[in-house]
Design an enzyme around this catalytic site. Structure first.
Site, PDB file in Angstrom:
ATOM      1  N   ASP A  34     -37.486  31.514 -67.448  1.00  0.00           N
ATOM      2  CA  ASP A  34     -36.247  31.638 -66.671  1.00  0.00           C
ATOM      3  C   ASP A  34     -35.218  30.667 -67.228  1.00  0.00           C
ATOM      4  O   ASP A  34     -35.515  29.495 -67.510  1.00  0.00           O
ATOM      5  CB  ASP A  34     -36.509  31.342 -65.193  1.00  0.00           C
ATOM      6  CG  ASP A  34     -35.372  31.819 -64.314  1.00  0.00           C
ATOM      7  OD1 ASP A  34     -35.576  32.765 -63.535  1.00  0.00           O
ATOM      8  OD2 ASP A  34     -34.261  31.239 -64.408  1.00  0.00           O
ATOM      9  N   ILE A  35     -33.987  31.140 -67.388  1.00  0.00           N
ATOM     10  CA  ILE A  35     -32.927  30.326 -67.991  1.00  0.00           C
ATOM     11  C   ILE A  35     -32.515  29.180 -67.069  1.00  0.00           C
ATOM     12  O   ILE A  35     -31.947  28.182 -67.534  1.00  0.00           O
ATOM     13  CB  ILE A  35     -31.713  31.243 -68.328  1.00  0.00           C
ATOM     14  CG1 ILE A  35     -30.864  30.629 -69.407  1.00  0.00           C
ATOM     15  CG2 ILE A  35     -30.904  31.576 -67.083  1.00  0.00           C
ATOM     16  CD1 ILE A  35     -29.857  31.610 -70.011  1.00  0.00           C
ATOM     17  N   ASN A  92     -38.344  38.955 -55.671  1.00  0.00           N
ATOM     18  CA  ASN A  92     -37.211  39.063 -54.764  1.00  0.00           C
ATOM     19  C   ASN A  92     -36.735  40.519 -54.749  1.00  0.00           C
ATOM     20  O   ASN A  92     -36.541  41.129 -55.801  1.00  0.00           O
ATOM     21  CB  ASN A  92     -36.075  38.142 -55.220  1.00  0.00           C
ATOM     22  CG  ASN A  92     -36.433  36.673 -55.056  1.00  0.00           C
ATOM     23  OD1 ASN A  92     -37.206  36.317 -54.181  1.00  0.00           O
ATOM     24  ND2 ASN A  92     -35.869  35.824 -55.907  1.00  0.00           N
ATOM     25  N   GLN A  99     -32.103  38.747 -54.423  1.00  0.00           N
ATOM     26  CA  GLN A  99     -32.276  39.389 -55.731  1.00  0.00           C
ATOM     27  C   GLN A  99     -30.911  39.521 -56.402  1.00  0.00           C
ATOM     28  O   GLN A  99     -29.949  39.991 -55.783  1.00  0.00           O
ATOM     29  CB  GLN A  99     -32.905  40.776 -55.580  1.00  0.00           C
ATOM     30  CG  GLN A  99     -33.122  41.468 -56.937  1.00  0.00           C
ATOM     31  CD  GLN A  99     -33.741  42.860 -56.805  1.00  0.00           C
ATOM     32  OE1 GLN A  99     -33.891  43.396 -55.706  1.00  0.00           O
ATOM     33  NE2 GLN A  99     -34.077  43.448 -57.945  1.00  0.00           N
ATOM     34  N   HIS A 105     -38.624  41.935 -61.599  1.00  0.00           N
ATOM     35  CA  HIS A 105     -39.130  40.748 -62.285  1.00  0.00           C
ATOM     36  C   HIS A 105     -39.944  39.929 -61.289  1.00  0.00           C
ATOM     37  O   HIS A 105     -39.503  39.653 -60.181  1.00  0.00           O
ATOM     38  CB  HIS A 105     -38.001  39.899 -62.883  1.00  0.00           C
ATOM     39  CG  HIS A 105     -36.878  39.628 -61.941  1.00  0.00           C
ATOM     40  ND1 HIS A 105     -35.930  40.568 -61.614  1.00  0.00           N
ATOM     41  CD2 HIS A 105     -36.551  38.523 -61.230  1.00  0.00           C
ATOM     42  CE1 HIS A 105     -35.067  40.058 -60.767  1.00  0.00           C
ATOM     43  NE2 HIS A 105     -35.433  38.805 -60.504  1.00  0.00           N
ATOM     44  N   HIS A 107     -41.194  36.370 -60.463  1.00  0.00           N
ATOM     45  CA  HIS A 107     -41.021  34.943 -60.779  1.00  0.00           C
ATOM     46  C   HIS A 107     -42.403  34.310 -60.727  1.00  0.00           C
ATOM     47  O   HIS A 107     -43.002  34.222 -59.644  1.00  0.00           O
ATOM     48  CB  HIS A 107     -40.147  34.250 -59.730  1.00  0.00           C
ATOM     49  CG  HIS A 107     -38.716  34.678 -59.705  1.00  0.00           C
ATOM     50  ND1 HIS A 107     -37.717  33.953 -60.299  1.00  0.00           N
ATOM     51  CD2 HIS A 107     -38.119  35.756 -59.136  1.00  0.00           C
ATOM     52  CE1 HIS A 107     -36.555  34.553 -60.089  1.00  0.00           C
ATOM     53  NE2 HIS A 107     -36.770  35.649 -59.382  1.00  0.00           N
TER      54      HIS A 107
HETATM   55  P1  AMP Z   1     -33.396  37.043 -58.886  1.00  0.00           P
HETATM   56  O1  AMP Z   1     -32.326  36.224 -58.257  1.00  0.00           O
HETATM   57  O2  AMP Z   1     -34.690  37.077 -58.134  1.00  0.00           O
HETATM   58  O3  AMP Z   1     -32.889  38.434 -59.197  1.00  0.00           O
HETATM   59  O4  AMP Z   1     -33.776  36.328 -60.241  1.00  0.00           O
HETATM   60  C1  AMP Z   1     -33.053  36.472 -61.428  1.00  0.00           C
HETATM   61  C2  AMP Z   1     -33.478  35.359 -62.320  1.00  0.00           C
HETATM   62  O5  AMP Z   1     -33.078  35.656 -63.644  1.00  0.00           O
HETATM   63  C3  AMP Z   1     -32.864  33.998 -61.979  1.00  0.00           C
HETATM   64  O6  AMP Z   1     -33.891  33.055 -61.698  1.00  0.00           O
HETATM   65  C4  AMP Z   1     -32.076  33.629 -63.222  1.00  0.00           C
HETATM   66  O7  AMP Z   1     -32.103  32.244 -63.510  1.00  0.00           O
HETATM   67  C5  AMP Z   1     -32.768  34.461 -64.282  1.00  0.00           C
HETATM   68  N1  AMP Z   1     -31.955  34.788 -65.449  1.00  0.00           N
HETATM   69  C6  AMP Z   1     -30.713  35.300 -65.450  1.00  0.00           C
HETATM   70  N2  AMP Z   1     -30.296  35.526 -66.718  1.00  0.00           N
HETATM   71  C7  AMP Z   1     -31.319  35.142 -67.521  1.00  0.00           C
HETATM   72  C8  AMP Z   1     -31.500  35.116 -68.942  1.00  0.00           C
HETATM   73  N3  AMP Z   1     -30.537  35.544 -69.795  1.00  0.00           N
HETATM   74  N4  AMP Z   1     -32.667  34.653 -69.428  1.00  0.00           N
HETATM   75  C9  AMP Z   1     -33.621  34.201 -68.587  1.00  0.00           C
HETATM   76  N5  AMP Z   1     -33.511  34.219 -67.241  1.00  0.00           N
HETATM   77  C10 AMP Z   1     -32.377  34.668 -66.724  1.00  0.00           C
END
Ligand code: AMP
Length: 127
Positions: A34-35, A92, A99, A105, A107
């Site tokens: 996760d970024i 989520n 979400q 995805h 986590h």
């Molecule tokens: P959600 O809020 O459950 O939809 O989670 C989305 C997740 O994607 C968040 O934890 C972000 O930090 C992660 N995210 C968004 N863009 C990227 C990316 N380019 N690379 C890795 N993780 C990302």
């Protein structure tokens, strides 16, 4: 439904158009860091196929994909060093969950003792 959505961030990670720190890949599933990590270990496990959320899982093919995500979580957790110490796999789904990316995805989080339940102000003591 198409297997990929050209407007989807995570489909672009699957295709390699957007870089990611990929830690696991097979025919059905991809895992990357996760970024914006919320835990010492925070990885995202996604299906290669574009499926917007758990609410959009349909039919036997998607059931198999969901199983692959779970199997990959086990492998990725072990490789991240949290297989035995413990982890959560959180999907989520929808507005109350916050979400923000509409491609399934999980986590995978761990590496530190967590609290439960995950609502502000609520707490449960575990023995
Ligand atoms: P959600 O809020 O459950 O939809 O989670 C989305 C997740 O994607 C968040 O934890 C972000 O930090 C992660 N995210 C968004 N863009 C990227 C990316 N380019 N690379 C890795 N993780 C990302």
């Amino acid at each position: 439904m198409a297997n990929s959505d050209r407007n989807c961030l995570f489909c672009k990670i699957v295709s390699g158009d957007i870089p990611a720190d990929i830690v696991y890949r097979d025919e059905h599933v991809l895992a990357f860091r996760d970024i914006n990590p919320a835990a010492p270990q925070h990885l995202l496990i996604i299906p290669v196929k574009h499926i917007a959320s758990l609410n959009d899982l349909v039919g036997d093919e998607d059931t198999i994909i969901a199983g692959h995500i779970m199997q990959a979580a086990k492998v990725v957790a072990k490789e991240a060093g949290i297989g035995e110490s413990g982890y959560r796999l959180v999907f989520n789904t929808g507005p109350d969950s916050l979400q923000s990316v509409f491609h399934i995805h999980g986590h995978l989080i761990g590496g530190e003792r967590m609290g439960w339940p995950p609502f502000p102000g609520a707490s449960v003591e575990h023995g």
